[in-house]
Enzyme design. Structure first.
Site, PDB file in Angstrom:
ATOM      1  N   ASP A 270      31.926  31.284  38.255  1.00 36.31           N
ATOM      2  CA  ASP A 270      33.010  32.152  37.476  1.00 36.31           C
ATOM      3  C   ASP A 270      34.473  32.106  38.408  1.00 36.31           C
ATOM      4  OD1 ASP A 270      31.510  32.635  35.381  1.00 36.31           O
ATOM      5  OD2 ASP A 270      30.908  34.493  36.411  1.00 36.31           O
TER       6      ASP A 270
ATOM      7  N   CYS B 255      66.176  49.765  54.502  1.00 37.83           N
ATOM      8  CA  CYS B 255      65.712  49.326  55.879  1.00 37.83           C
ATOM      9  C   CYS B 255      64.619  48.407  55.876  1.00 37.83           C
ATOM     10  CB  CYS B 255      65.110  50.640  56.625  1.00 37.83           C
ATOM     11  SG  CYS B 255      66.152  51.947  57.052  1.00 37.83           S
TER      12      CYS B 255
ATOM     13  N   ASP C  71      30.962  37.264  37.027  1.00 37.06           N
ATOM     14  CA  ASP C  71      30.261  37.711  38.220  1.00 37.06           C
ATOM     15  C   ASP C  71      29.688  36.808  39.239  1.00 37.06           C
ATOM     16  OD1 ASP C  71      28.150  37.106  36.569  1.00 37.06           O
ATOM     17  OD2 ASP C  71      26.747  38.275  37.719  1.00 37.06           O
TER      18      ASP C  71
ATOM     19  N   ASP D  62      32.059  36.161  30.443  1.00 39.42           N
ATOM     20  CA  ASP D  62      30.999  35.524  30.902  1.00 39.42           C
ATOM     21  C   ASP D  62      29.924  36.264  30.321  1.00 39.42           C
ATOM     22  OD1 ASP D  62      29.329  33.419  32.266  1.00 39.42           O
ATOM     23  OD2 ASP D  62      28.973  35.013  33.521  1.00 39.42           O
TER      24      ASP D  62
END
Length: 726
Positions: free
Chosen positions: A616, A6, A612, A413
């Site tokens: 980044d 479907c 963060d 990082d």
């Protein structure tokens, strides 16, 4: 929708709509994601396309009222399926008794109009309870394809019509009304159990929605008015009493309290809130009373963002689902061909009577329904992402799940990711007898305009010492190097070696001191005035408590760990030694981070990047898997494929483990769904009958088909008991 076919049917119809660029229909969540050109298509066109395919659709609205309405609709549909099953079962039992009961009670054969009673009981099952299968069959016919409904409709109609012909004495034989009746009953049982199980997969969303209160105590014209949450506006002042939930995101303007933020951070210790502090909607006020000003409402709040991310993830398709979709697209027509071939071989070649040949035809149609195949991927994704959300790990979709299991390298990082991102000033050095206060005064004048974490350390130190900060003019930030500006007529520099080299300022007098400080893992910033070295400031960041264990667990899994930082190499290597990291990418400018990721990808490695900050975001987007720390910026959280809400670095390991566990469930589901069909079709076709006398009746095939769908959903639900590593 009744099956994966479907979803495929609607998807194909949408893709044919003028202006539609891309369409994806998810059977598990019953949602379509569509990319279209507004000049050629609109919502009305899209809804009309779905309707033309024989289905219904409404616009999905990402708000609490719509969510509640959707839940109510699903609950109603569940009750309808349950009612149809119970009625079908109640009517099927007398049919079975009247048709097969005579073997136990011979006198049943003498009941007047026995076969007509069977027809009477079979009619509502075939054309009321089973009407949905005819609707689906007709919809598929209109676009010249076939789906699961086609199989059920053809199979049950064949046995029903044959029985009618027998009843009217047009052909000789025995009626088989019980075949279609039992078959539809079993299919409806499977649908009911499947719908109940699918409802459990979405409990994570329901739990998140339940965190938000329904009303807020808004202060207007000096009066506290209880206001529905949907009517709260940005700028409203809201009072929160002890024990109440914070209604929306905002900033405290009056009062103080402690707030339980465990639903976001995972920390059980309440957080003290004073004037100016931010509060998050859905968190619980513990003791004091306070007033806050709403800064984000409705879909803009953190909780709504989390709900939206989880919802989008659950509606997404994993790349492996493309395989299931391709199989489903050709599976049903192939099965119909096999069923017809089965009938012809038994009736024309083997010379078997019409009825056994017909029953083999029906059994093949029924046993091969691809429901389990269509449920294999979405139910696992819905459950896996739900488990993650409940633990503060937001996995944005199926692609992230698949990417996580293949990771070879994780690049972290440094600042704010491996470390707390809150460094402190540890050493101050000066030239020619300049006081430390004056060094800090010049540094603070520049850094009060900067958003760098090191700037925060300098400003915090200045605030404690009470130094008066001068105003700066001609401020300029040099990404990756430092900042510069003027105090009056004096030109001030603050930054690393590269900044001083580019400005032609000699810093050789500080080289020895810098090297000593950097060897101990500290970051040194040079201070210059009017083209001369003035002094230096050393700042040290603290490592997060979970960093060492996280790195070790990744290494144990055979994943290479790399640290990336804009710091100078000496400082970076000092911290790397402390953490046991052997490979460091130092002195990397923000715009170069994504290029570093590309270099690893060029070697054929699958790369995850954990960060963060705003700078980044390009690296998070470039990586095969972007993991954003939840305490970071909105840009990073939007770019990352996985968001760690709790700011716990161990969640990197947990996210990878959960992704791998979810993917294993998908593979298991696909294997069993396919293995079931591969084994079931020959059995239903009677391949083993000449050797072992094995023959599968249609009603048993229907029960087995229903069981396969339920087993796939149940297997996915086992993920809810999966424990994240601690």
């Amino acid at each position: 929708m009744h099956c994966a076919s479907c979803a495929q049917l609607i998807e194909r119809r949408l893709k044919k709509t003028p202006g539609v660029i891309k369409a994806s229909v998810n059977y598990g969540t019953e949602r379509a994601h569509i990319v279209f050109e507004p000049a050629q298509a609109n919502l009305s066109n899209l809804l009309a396309s779905v309707k033309a395919a024989g289905y219904g659709a409404v616009e999905y609205l990402d708000d609490a009222a719509s969510q509640i309405k959707e839940e109510q609709k699903k609950a109603t549909e569940l009750q309808v399926v349950r009612k149809k099953f119970l009625l079908s079962l109640a009517l099927a039992l007398p049919i079975v008794l009247l048709s097969m009961g005579m073997k136990i009670i011979p006198s049943i054969e003498n009941i007047p109009y026995r076969q007509w009673f069977q027809l009477l009981f079979a009619l509502p099952i075939q054309f009321w309870a089973g009407w949905q299968f005819y609707q689906g069959f007709w919809s598929s016919l209109k676009i010249r394809t076939a789906n699961m409904d086609s199989l059920i409709a053809i199979g049950t109609s064949a046995s029903f019509l044959y029985s009618i012909l027998v009843l009217l004495n047009i052909v000789p034989g025995e009626v088989y009304f019980e075949t279609g009746a039992i078959l539809i009953s079993f299919v409806l049982l499977g649908k009911w159990l499947e719908a109940r199980a699918k409802g459990k997969t979405g409990e994570a969303i329901k739990a998140l929605m339940g965190l938000a209160p329904k009303t807020a105590l808004v202060i207007r014209d000096g009066h506290e008015i209880e206001t529905p949450l949907g009517q709260v506006r940005v700028g409203d002042s809201i009072r929160v009493k002890p024990g109440e939930k914070v209604p929306t995101d905002g900033s405290v303007t009056d009062g103080k309290s402690s707030v339980d933020e465990s639903m976001v951070t995972g920390e059980s210790i309440p957080v003290e809130k004073n004037t100016g502090d931010t509060v998050i909607g859905g968190t619980i006020n513990k003791h004091g009373s306070f007033v806050f000003q709403a800064t984000k409402v409705g879909s803009e709040t953190l909780l709504s963002g989390i709900i939206r991310l989880v919802g989008e993830a659950q509606a997404s398709k994993a790349p492996i689902q493309r395989f299931a979709d391709r199989v489903s697209a050709v599976f049903v027509p192939t099965v119909i061909g096999i069923a017809v071939l089965t009938f012809l071989i038994w009736f024309l070649i083997a010379g078997q009577p019409f009825v056994p040949s017909l029953l083999a035809f029906v059994a093949v149609l029924v046993i091969a329904c691809p429901c389990a195949l269509g449920l294999a991927t979405p139910t696992a994704i819905i459950t896996g992402t739900g488990v993650g959300a409940s633990q503060g790990i937001l996995i944005k979709g199926g692609e992230a799940l698949e990417a996580a299991r293949k990771i070879d390298v994780v690049i972290f990082d440094k600042t704010g990711t491996l470390t707390t991102g809150k460094p402190v000033v540890t050493d101050i050095g000066s030239m020619d007898g300049v006081s430390e206060v004056e060094i800090m005064k010049y540094a603070a004048a520049l850094e009060k305009r900067s958003e760098h974490p090191l700037a925060e350390a300098i400003m915090a130190s200045v605030k404690q010492s009470g130094v008066v900060v001068s105003d700066i003019t001609q401020f300029e930030s040099v990404p990756g190097h430092g900042v510069k500006g003027k105090i009056g007529t004096e030109s001030i520099l603050l930054g690393n070696r590269q900044l001083f080299q580019s400005e032609g300022v000699d810093f050789s007098a500080a080289t020895a001191a810098m090297q000593n400080l950097e060897q101990s893992g500290k970051t040194v910033m040079l201070v210059g005035r009017d083209g001369k070295l003035y002094g230096w400031i050393a700042v040290a960041d603290t490592v997060k408590s979970s960093t060492s264990e996280t790195l070790q667990r990744l290494k144990n899994k055979g994943i290479e760990v790399i640290m990336l930082t804009g710091d100078n190499r000496r400082t970076a290597e000092a911290m790397a030694r402390q953490l046991g990291i052997t490979r460091v990418l130092a002195e990397i400018l923000p715009q170069e981070k994504a290029n570093e990721v590309k270099k690893f990808q060029a070697t054929g490695k699958k790369v995850a990047f954990v960060g963060d900050g705003v700078n980044d975001a390009p690296a998070l987007a470039q990586a095969d898997l972007g993991i954003a720390i939840g305490s970071g910026t909105d840009v990073a959280m939007e770019t990352g494929q996985i968001v760690l809400v709790k700011n716990d670095l161990m969640d990197v390991v947990r996210a990878i483990e959960l992704s791998r566990a979810t993917y294993r469930k998908i593979v298991q589901n696909l294997f069993w769904a396919l293995a079931y069909n591969v084994a079931g079709i020959p059995l239903a076709a009677g391949v083993f009958y000449p050797l072992f006398g094995w023959q599968l009746r249609p009603e048993i095939a229907g029960a087995a088909m229903a069981l396969s769908s339920v087993s796939v959903v149940t297997n996915s639900l086992l993920l809810r008991k999966w424990v994240l590593v601690r």
